[in-house]
Design an enzyme around this catalytic site. Sequence first.
Site, PDB file in Angstrom:
ATOM      1  N   LYS A 244      47.325 -81.034  10.805  1.00  0.00           N
ATOM      2  CA  LYS A 244      45.884 -82.005  11.569  1.00  0.00           C
ATOM      3  C   LYS A 244      44.653 -80.764  12.354  1.00  0.00           C
ATOM      4  O   LYS A 244      45.839 -80.183  13.311  1.00  0.00           O
ATOM      5  CB  LYS A 244      46.684 -83.009  12.646  1.00  0.00           C
ATOM      6  CG  LYS A 244      44.843 -83.793  12.962  1.00  0.00           C
ATOM      7  CD  LYS A 244      46.136 -84.762  13.884  1.00  0.00           C
ATOM      8  CE  LYS A 244      45.321 -86.080  14.185  1.00  0.00           C
ATOM      9  NZ  LYS A 244      43.854 -85.265  14.650  1.00  0.00           N
ATOM     10  N   ARG A 409      42.362 -98.651   9.795  1.00  0.00           N
ATOM     11  CA  ARG A 409      43.924 -97.315  10.015  1.00  0.00           C
ATOM     12  C   ARG A 409      44.983 -98.311  10.056  1.00  0.00           C
ATOM     13  O   ARG A 409      45.029 -99.410  10.312  1.00  0.00           O
ATOM     14  CB  ARG A 409      43.081 -97.290  12.213  1.00  0.00           C
ATOM     15  CG  ARG A 409      44.319 -96.831  12.662  1.00  0.00           C
ATOM     16  CD  ARG A 409      44.035 -96.490  14.749  1.00  0.00           C
ATOM     17  NE  ARG A 409      42.764 -96.330  14.661  1.00  0.00           N
ATOM     18  CZ  ARG A 409      42.229 -94.893  15.112  1.00  0.00           C
ATOM     19  NH1 ARG A 409      43.341 -94.382  14.497  1.00  0.00           N
ATOM     20  NH2 ARG A 409      41.264 -94.597  15.054  1.00  0.00           N
TER      21      ARG A 409
HETATM   22  P1  ATP Z   1      41.375 -87.724  17.494  1.00  0.00           P
HETATM   23  O1  ATP Z   1      40.957 -87.994  18.670  1.00  0.00           O
HETATM   24  O2  ATP Z   1      42.436 -87.653  16.909  1.00  0.00           O
HETATM   25  O3  ATP Z   1      40.754 -86.482  16.305  1.00  0.00           O
HETATM   26  P2  ATP Z   1      40.571 -90.121  15.435  1.00  0.00           P
HETATM   27  O4  ATP Z   1      40.112 -91.265  16.497  1.00  0.00           O
HETATM   28  O5  ATP Z   1      39.263 -89.217  15.500  1.00  0.00           O
HETATM   29  O6  ATP Z   1      41.535 -88.903  16.096  1.00  0.00           O
HETATM   30  P3  ATP Z   1      42.219 -90.282  13.581  1.00  0.00           P
HETATM   31  O7  ATP Z   1      42.955 -90.973  13.061  1.00  0.00           O
HETATM   32  O8  ATP Z   1      43.006 -89.908  15.464  1.00  0.00           O
HETATM   33  O9  ATP Z   1      41.214 -89.913  14.690  1.00  0.00           O
HETATM   34  O10 ATP Z   1      42.843 -89.091  13.460  1.00  0.00           O
HETATM   35  C1  ATP Z   1      42.006 -87.890  12.263  1.00  0.00           C
HETATM   36  C2  ATP Z   1      41.304 -87.255  12.179  1.00  0.00           C
HETATM   37  O11 ATP Z   1      41.887 -86.112  12.482  1.00  0.00           O
HETATM   38  C3  ATP Z   1      40.289 -87.523  11.453  1.00  0.00           C
HETATM   39  O12 ATP Z   1      38.961 -88.296  11.934  1.00  0.00           O
HETATM   40  C4  ATP Z   1      39.514 -86.312  11.512  1.00  0.00           C
HETATM   41  O13 ATP Z   1      38.513 -85.114  11.709  1.00  0.00           O
HETATM   42  C5  ATP Z   1      40.909 -85.261  11.906  1.00  0.00           C
HETATM   43  N1  ATP Z   1      41.737 -84.467  10.955  1.00  0.00           N
HETATM   44  C6  ATP Z   1      41.970 -83.225  10.900  1.00  0.00           C
HETATM   45  N2  ATP Z   1      42.739 -83.065   9.864  1.00  0.00           N
HETATM   46  C7  ATP Z   1      42.962 -83.954   8.757  1.00  0.00           C
HETATM   47  C8  ATP Z   1      43.728 -84.345   7.562  1.00  0.00           C
HETATM   48  N3  ATP Z   1      44.249 -83.305   7.229  1.00  0.00           N
HETATM   49  N4  ATP Z   1      43.603 -85.304   7.033  1.00  0.00           N
HETATM   50  C9  ATP Z   1      43.012 -86.152   8.265  1.00  0.00           C
HETATM   51  N5  ATP Z   1      42.253 -86.137   8.516  1.00  0.00           N
HETATM   52  C10 ATP Z   1      42.089 -85.180   9.707  1.00  0.00           C
END
Ligand code: ATP
Length: 575
Positions: A244, A409
């Site tokens: 991530k 989600r």
């Molecule tokens: P966060 O605040 O943790 O970034 P978020 O609400 O933006 O959360 P989440 O669903 O929690 O989104 O986490 C997915 C996020 O992580 C994506 O929006 C993306 O930007 C990021 N990300 C980083 N690496 C990856 C990956 N390998 N696959 C998918 N998403 C990834």
Amino acid sequence: MKFLNLVHYFEKLEATSKRLEMFAILSDLFQQANAEEIDKIIYLAQGELLPPFHGINIGMSEKYLLRALAKAGDVDPEMIAKQYRIVGDLGGLAEKVIHGEGKGLTVAEVYERIDAIATMSGEGSVERKIDAVCELIGAVSPLEAKYVARFMAGKLRLGAGDATILEALALSKGDRAYRKELDRAYNITSDLGLVAKTLYQAGEEGIRAMSVRMGYPIRPALCERLSSAEEIVEKIGRCSVEVKYDGLRCQIHKSKNDLAIFSRNQERTTPMFPEIAEACRNLFREQEIIIEGEALAFNEATGDLLPFQITSQRKRKHGIEDMAKAFPLKFFVFDLLYLNGEDYTHHGYAQRRKKLFELIKKNPVMEVSHAIETEDPVEIQKFFDASIERGLEGIVAKRLDGPYAAGSRNFNWIKLKRSYKGALSDSVDLVIVGYFAGKGHRAKFGIGTILSAVYDPGEDRFKTVTRIGTGFSEEELVQLKQLLDEEAAPERPHPVDSEITPDVWVNPKYVITVTADEITRSPNHTAGRDADGIGYALRFPRVQGFIRTDKSPRDATTVSEIIDMFNLQKRVKME
Ligand code: ATP
């Protein structure tokens, strides 16, 4: 439809904050519309000319609008400016100043005139705009002028979010079963007007046939949360575990002659990433492709990835070329959504990833995200630990046969983030809905604590979850006060559900990332309230960073995520 008719519906919408009433008013409105105007009606009701990803900003400055108003109403500009300072609402002022009966313009006519004003540019365009606004306001009745003025100022807030519009559209066709199809169409195009027009022109068949389109950002697939590698394997079995990355999410649409990059909340960010755009053009030449990934600053000499604070400096308007030299970005591609006419969102993850490896030949800017495939929790834990050691955020485990779940989600993707002892294992993104003036030394900044809310997509409302008192620097507080005061509302904004009354209400616009020690049950907050009136609250909240510009209020953490996190936390405590 006559614009006056539309405005009568706006009046009704303004008068209610009850969801069911809003659905009824909107669905009645939609039933009156034909296929040529339904898209325009939806855009206007949301205070826009086109979906935000087109990047059109109609918000004309108050100064110019006041001049146009004075001219249209034939009143003294000084007097009108003075009145505005007292009333504070351009719409109300326009309604008073305009007297004629209007020319009975249609919705399409008003829309076209506003569109023409928005696209005026070049020398003398300010004066031409003022004249055109004056002409438009002079051609409508007082009530219509009220809404034209608010619209032009970017201050038309009827509280009709995307979820509300979708629900009302489904209702207008008399069948809620449409809702699922409409949601899907919206999630892959981000264009409510287009979805509605397709529904009106081609019915349910047309909606079903809608697929991913070049230049229309696809709403992002998001991750669920679990708290251990074991839980992940239990839930989805053998899976791909990706790093991530903590950077900026980019969705790139590259057609034969065009290239657009969209942010997590579908805003056009192409100019921020020149090196990534160039790498894409070189790599994909004749291909038409949509890919998604995370852009991160990295150290060219060591190959180390750099912290988010450095990557996020790209979010600026000027000096991008210098930034690109000082901190070049790497782009880790984690998904393929479209290729040469084929919609890839339906294909399983493993198939999409295989294709990505075929497409992305070795180059210095872009690479496929790092991953392992396993069903062994010990291996997942090792991979997680190694990622953390490299300073990364954690991991995302992906179901091997999962399609790309646009705009939702679910457990196709599961994130596991670094957690500190005693703290909530993930940060949450909250919407600011008000603030308290503050006491003691804080009083000098005018902001003491901030009232923050999570989003409830079912009701399309914002529900409070905490008051936050710490985390901003003094400079940030000054900047924050200015931003919030521009969005101050005289009373509780309709989409906000709160038991607490802050000193200043703020229209839901700004999102902040917040960490906390834990989630507790609380009678003070409205998020997730049960029949006994007990909701959820964050304990010891702290703000991380400043305002999050890549999330819109409706991208904030949802009520159901808070409840899930509360339940996860209970499980962890019991272990
Ligand atoms: P966060 O605040 O943790 O970034 P978020 O609400 O933006 O959360 P989440 O669903 O929690 O989104 O986490 C997915 C996020 O992580 C994506 O929006 C993306 O930007 C990021 N990300 C980083 N690496 C990856 C990956 N390998 N696959 C998918 N998403 C990834």
